[in-house]
Design a protein around this motif. Structure first.
Motif, mmCIF file in Angstrom:
data_model
loop_
_atom_site.group_PDB
_atom_site.id
_atom_site.type_symbol
_atom_site.label_atom_id
_atom_site.label_comp_id
_atom_site.label_asym_id
_atom_site.label_seq_id
_atom_site.Cartn_x
_atom_site.Cartn_y
_atom_site.Cartn_z
ATOM 1 N N SER A 124 21.071 36.552 11.272
ATOM 2 C CA SER A 124 20.093 36.582 12.348
ATOM 3 C C SER A 124 20.764 36.003 13.575
ATOM 4 C CB SER A 124 18.848 35.760 11.986
ATOM 5 O OG SER A 124 17.941 35.742 13.070
ATOM 6 N N ASP A 125 20.944 36.833 14.603
ATOM 7 C CA ASP A 125 21.753 36.464 15.769
ATOM 8 C C ASP A 125 23.161 36.157 15.284
ATOM 9 O OD1 ASP A 125 19.609 36.851 17.471
ATOM 10 O OD2 ASP A 125 18.918 34.786 17.274
ATOM 11 N N SER A 126 23.620 34.934 15.436
ATOM 12 C CA SER A 126 24.979 34.553 15.009
ATOM 13 C C SER A 126 24.948 33.619 13.810
ATOM 14 C CB SER A 126 25.715 33.878 16.170
ATOM 15 O OG SER A 126 25.006 32.721 16.606
ATOM 16 N N GLU A 127 23.812 33.547 13.124
ATOM 17 C CA GLU A 127 23.654 32.609 12.014
ATOM 18 C C GLU A 127 23.512 33.356 10.696
ATOM 19 O OE1 GLU A 127 20.580 29.071 10.516
ATOM 20 O OE2 GLU A 127 20.237 30.155 12.391
ATOM 21 N N VAL A 145 15.427 40.758 -0.305
ATOM 22 C CA VAL A 145 15.788 39.619 0.545
ATOM 23 C C VAL A 145 14.502 38.904 0.949
ATOM 24 C CG1 VAL A 145 16.959 38.880 2.645
ATOM 25 C CG2 VAL A 145 17.770 40.897 1.413
ATOM 26 N N THR A 146 14.407 37.611 0.650
ATOM 27 C CA THR A 146 13.200 36.847 0.927
ATOM 28 C C THR A 146 13.487 35.723 1.917
ATOM 29 O OG1 THR A 146 13.612 35.425 -0.993
ATOM 30 C CG2 THR A 146 12.243 37.382 -1.336
ATOM 31 N N LYS A 147 12.444 34.967 2.237
ATOM 32 C CA LYS A 147 12.517 33.798 3.128
ATOM 33 C C LYS A 147 12.975 34.184 4.530
ATOM 34 C CE LYS A 147 13.360 30.563 -0.665
ATOM 35 N NZ LYS A 147 14.253 29.503 -1.202
ATOM 36 N N LEU A 148 12.534 35.351 5.005
ATOM 37 C CA LEU A 148 12.834 35.778 6.361
ATOM 38 C C LEU A 148 11.719 35.325 7.303
ATOM 39 C CD1 LEU A 148 14.073 39.412 5.611
ATOM 40 C CD2 LEU A 148 15.442 37.330 5.836
ATOM 41 N N GLU A 149 11.947 35.483 8.585
ATOM 42 C CA GLU A 149 10.961 35.126 9.596
ATOM 43 C C GLU A 149 10.278 36.399 10.109
ATOM 44 O OE1 GLU A 149 10.043 32.154 10.479
ATOM 45 O OE2 GLU A 149 11.516 31.070 9.262
ATOM 46 N N ALA A 150 8.980 36.308 10.340
ATOM 47 C CA ALA A 150 8.228 37.461 10.832
ATOM 48 C C ALA A 150 8.639 37.814 12.251
ATOM 49 C CB ALA A 150 6.724 37.174 10.781
ATOM 50 N N TYR A 205 17.403 41.273 12.022
ATOM 51 C CA TYR A 205 18.448 40.877 11.079
ATOM 52 C C TYR A 205 19.477 41.996 10.945
ATOM 53 C CZ TYR A 205 15.296 37.123 9.631
ATOM 54 O OH TYR A 205 14.464 36.025 9.621
ATOM 55 N N ALA A 206 20.673 41.616 10.485
ATOM 56 C CA ALA A 206 21.750 42.566 10.182
ATOM 57 C C ALA A 206 22.227 42.311 8.755
ATOM 58 C CB ALA A 206 22.904 42.423 11.163
ATOM 59 N N ILE A 207 22.356 43.383 7.966
ATOM 60 C CA ILE A 207 22.769 43.278 6.561
ATOM 61 C C ILE A 207 24.092 44.004 6.375
ATOM 62 C CG2 ILE A 207 22.191 43.903 4.194
ATOM 63 C CD1 ILE A 207 19.326 43.526 4.779
ATOM 64 N N GLN A 208 25.023 43.357 5.659
ATOM 65 C CA GLN A 208 26.309 43.960 5.313
ATOM 66 C C GLN A 208 26.592 43.739 3.835
ATOM 67 O OE1 GLN A 208 28.316 41.825 8.783
ATOM 68 N NE2 GLN A 208 29.556 43.693 8.678
ATOM 69 N N ASN A 212 20.877 47.129 10.854
ATOM 70 C CA ASN A 212 19.937 46.259 11.544
ATOM 71 C C ASN A 212 18.499 46.653 11.207
ATOM 72 O OD1 ASN A 212 22.084 44.934 12.891
ATOM 73 N ND2 ASN A 212 22.091 46.494 14.485
ATOM 74 N N PHE A 213 17.630 45.677 11.150
ATOM 75 C CA PHE A 213 16.210 45.933 10.920
ATOM 76 C C PHE A 213 15.410 44.765 11.474
ATOM 77 C CE2 PHE A 213 17.204 43.177 7.429
ATOM 78 C CZ PHE A 213 16.034 42.498 7.130
ATOM 79 N N THR A 214 14.111 45.006 11.666
ATOM 80 C CA THR A 214 13.198 43.994 12.196
ATOM 81 C C THR A 214 12.032 43.823 11.234
ATOM 82 O OG1 THR A 214 13.766 44.641 14.466
ATOM 83 C CG2 THR A 214 11.772 43.307 14.167
ATOM 84 N N THR A 215 11.734 42.592 10.865
ATOM 85 C CA THR A 215 10.593 42.328 10.010
ATOM 86 C C THR A 215 9.290 42.544 10.777
ATOM 87 O OG1 THR A 215 10.776 39.987 10.585
ATOM 88 C CG2 THR A 215 11.798 40.693 8.528
ATOM 89 N N LYS A 216 8.200 42.747 10.049
ATOM 90 C CA LYS A 216 6.910 42.982 10.681
ATOM 91 C C LYS A 216 6.447 41.749 11.449
ATOM 92 C CE LYS A 216 5.106 46.397 7.397
ATOM 93 N NZ LYS A 216 4.005 46.703 6.445
ATOM 94 N N SER A 217 5.782 41.994 12.567
ATOM 95 C CA SER A 217 5.234 40.901 13.365
ATOM 96 C C SER A 217 3.842 40.546 12.878
ATOM 97 C CB SER A 217 5.189 41.285 14.849
ATOM 98 O OG SER A 217 6.483 41.548 15.344
#
Length: 207
Positions: A77-80, A116-121, A125-128, A147-152
């Motif tokens: 997420s970003d650079s983390e 993948v769990t414990k994400l932020e709404a 995110y980027a997955i590799q 890249n994908f975006t979780t639901k708001s």
């Protein structure tokens, strides 16, 4: 020196032959780390999770040497980095790498799926994916990111009960149409409760 030629290690002072010796080191197996080129796919996502799937390492599309004993999924997420987890191929229990290697051939065509769990709404995110071969330090380079975006979370509005938010309407004091000289004003709150008060109206304007 080729990959199959023996390696000699000399120990001691070469100027003193009495204390100088050589040791023949057996040759080891040389291999190239697996380079996975597949892009993972998001098959489901929610507020705090995402289900990811990807094809397995295949020598027809990917480079390097097998056998592949697992995969490493990276989520950023970003650079983390928020996740770097090893995932075993389908149909393989959490056992030794030698057992995984034997089971790889019959399961190589199956897709790998991971939740993948414990994400932020409402976050991006980027997955590799990286492939891991049998042996020490067998992880290869990461594949292209997905890249994908979780639901708001839905936006909820609150109704204030302050006086300026109250709805005011004028009614006749006895319930019938009358002039505006003597009116009762009823304050209707959002919850339906009302409170009445008398006021004098002069010329259509509250006095």
């Amino acid at each position: 020196m080729g990959p199959k030629e023996p390696i000699y290690c000399f120990v001691g002072n070469p100027e003193e032959s009495s204390g100088f010796a050589s040791i023949r080191v057996p040759t080891g197996d040389f291999f190239a780390l697996p380079n996975y080129t597949g892009t993972p796919k998001i098959i489901e996502s929610g507020y705090y999770h995402a289900v990811v799937t990807w094809r397995q390492w295949n020598p027809q599309f990917d480079t390097g040497d097998g056998p592949i004993v697992g995969y490493k999924i990276y989520v950023r997420s970003d650079s983390e980095d928020v996740l770097d987890e090893k995932v075993l191929p389908p149909g393989v229990a959490n056992s030794s790498e030698s057992v995984v290697s034997k089971s790889f051939a019959q399961n190589a065509t199956d897709m790998v799926t991971y939740n993948v769990t414990k994400l932020e709404a409402g976050s991006i995110y980027a997955i590799q994916i990286a492939a891991i071969r049998d042996g020490i330090k067998g992880e290869g380079e990461k594949g292209p990111p997905q890249n994908f975006t979780t639901k708001s979370l839905p936006v909820t509005s609150t109704v204030s009960s302050t006086p300026q938010d109250l709805t005011t309407k004028a009614i006749a004091a006895d319930g019938h149409d009358k002039s505006l000289d003597d009116m009762t004003f009823e304050h209707v709150e959002p919850g339906g409760q009302t409170s009445s008060s008398m006021a004098t109206v002069a010329g259509g304007v509250l006095a």
